[in-house]
Write an enzyme that holds these catalytic residues in place. Sequence first.
Site: not given
Length: 419
Positions: A259, A400
């Site tokens: 990320s 995610h």
Amino acid sequence: MKQVFLLMIFVLHQGVQVYSQAFVPNYDETNIPMYDLPKVLLNADGSEITTKAAWEKRKEEILAVFASQVYGESPIWDGEMKVTELSSNRTAIDGKAIQKEIKLTLQRDGKAVDLYVLIFLPRQQTPAPMFLGLNFYGNHTLTMDKAVLVPQSWMRNNADLGVENNLPSDKSRGARMANWPVGDMIEHGYGLATLYYGDIDPDFDDGFKNGVHGLYDSPRTESSWGSVAAWAWGLSRVMDYLTTLQEVDSERVAVVGHSRLGKAALWAGAIDSRFSMVISNNSGCVGAALSRRRYGETVGRINRSFPHWFATRFIAYNEQEDKLPVDQHQLIALLAPKPVYIASGVDDQWADPRGEFLGGAEALPVYELYGKRGLSPEEFPPVDRPLMRQIGYHIRSGGHGMLPYDWQQYLLFANMHWK
Ligand code: GCU
């Protein structure tokens, strides 16, 4: 005339306000705006690049554009580094690994910043190739070993880990072990070096003053380094240290990140040629994903939510992606011919999986210039079907996160290139 002008400014300002409050991400592939990607093998004057030598020259120019317009310009390190061993365990990971925690004190101009690095090395096979990556919640979240310290620098919210008390604490010890399968890395003969990203630069907007920013007094400009650049710069300082260790094969160090830390890993790979492999996990907007697609998170949105991540200059491209002199496929091209792995999650649409894939695939001409096989933009793979060449890519089921499935692929990819 003046009133009309002021009225126009007011209306424009209100428009921007309304836009930022009512940001609705686009998740519809049929609503992607028409865009022209800058061609990777073109010089600034429009002439074609056909040789490696010409590309190597152009590469420096593109790197400088990314620095001045996107991530910010990082200072050249001219300070001193003091190394202190804090703990050492020769029987970690069921006796298969040596584990150490090291404090690297960066000293410059009478100021100092401490980076706490946790290292695992396979006992049997040294010098070992390594993964180097920043972690989000502290080194202690990767192990149950109480000798590993809880960060004392700015701490990301412990509540994110399901720990009630928000202060850095022992309660989150071991909470991220599944995201860092150290046992598997050791089993494959690889080591890991990791550190808490907040040690390098706390993740909030304080006008670029704290963390390693504080080692320099240079006046802030539109192109000063943001936090992503600072995190990448910190990775280079750890690399400085790794190159001094006999147990580490510093020719084979992969920089890895998830990320926002995946954005940092990509930028670290671009500015520091010592990283010989780069792994970007769900890095999304201003990571591997093409900005011109405006799918999920956009340049305007990321700059408004995280004004400290990039150079202030980057704000000029909010809702103006077409004016960007570079797009993210050129960042991947800067990494050529290194092996690069880009990973997405199918439910992580905010990060634009297809855009992440295209970021890698559109770098193809540069990989081909080096005689390497990349990915072609037409071959976006089905879920859970990794593609592995000089560039690797997968879109995993789920959302995610940097999960065991992702690591399984990174280990296979490392075996493919390193063994
Ligand atoms: C937010 C941000 C992303 C970033 C992510 C993360 O979702 O919008 O750009 O990648 O945080 O770092 O987890």
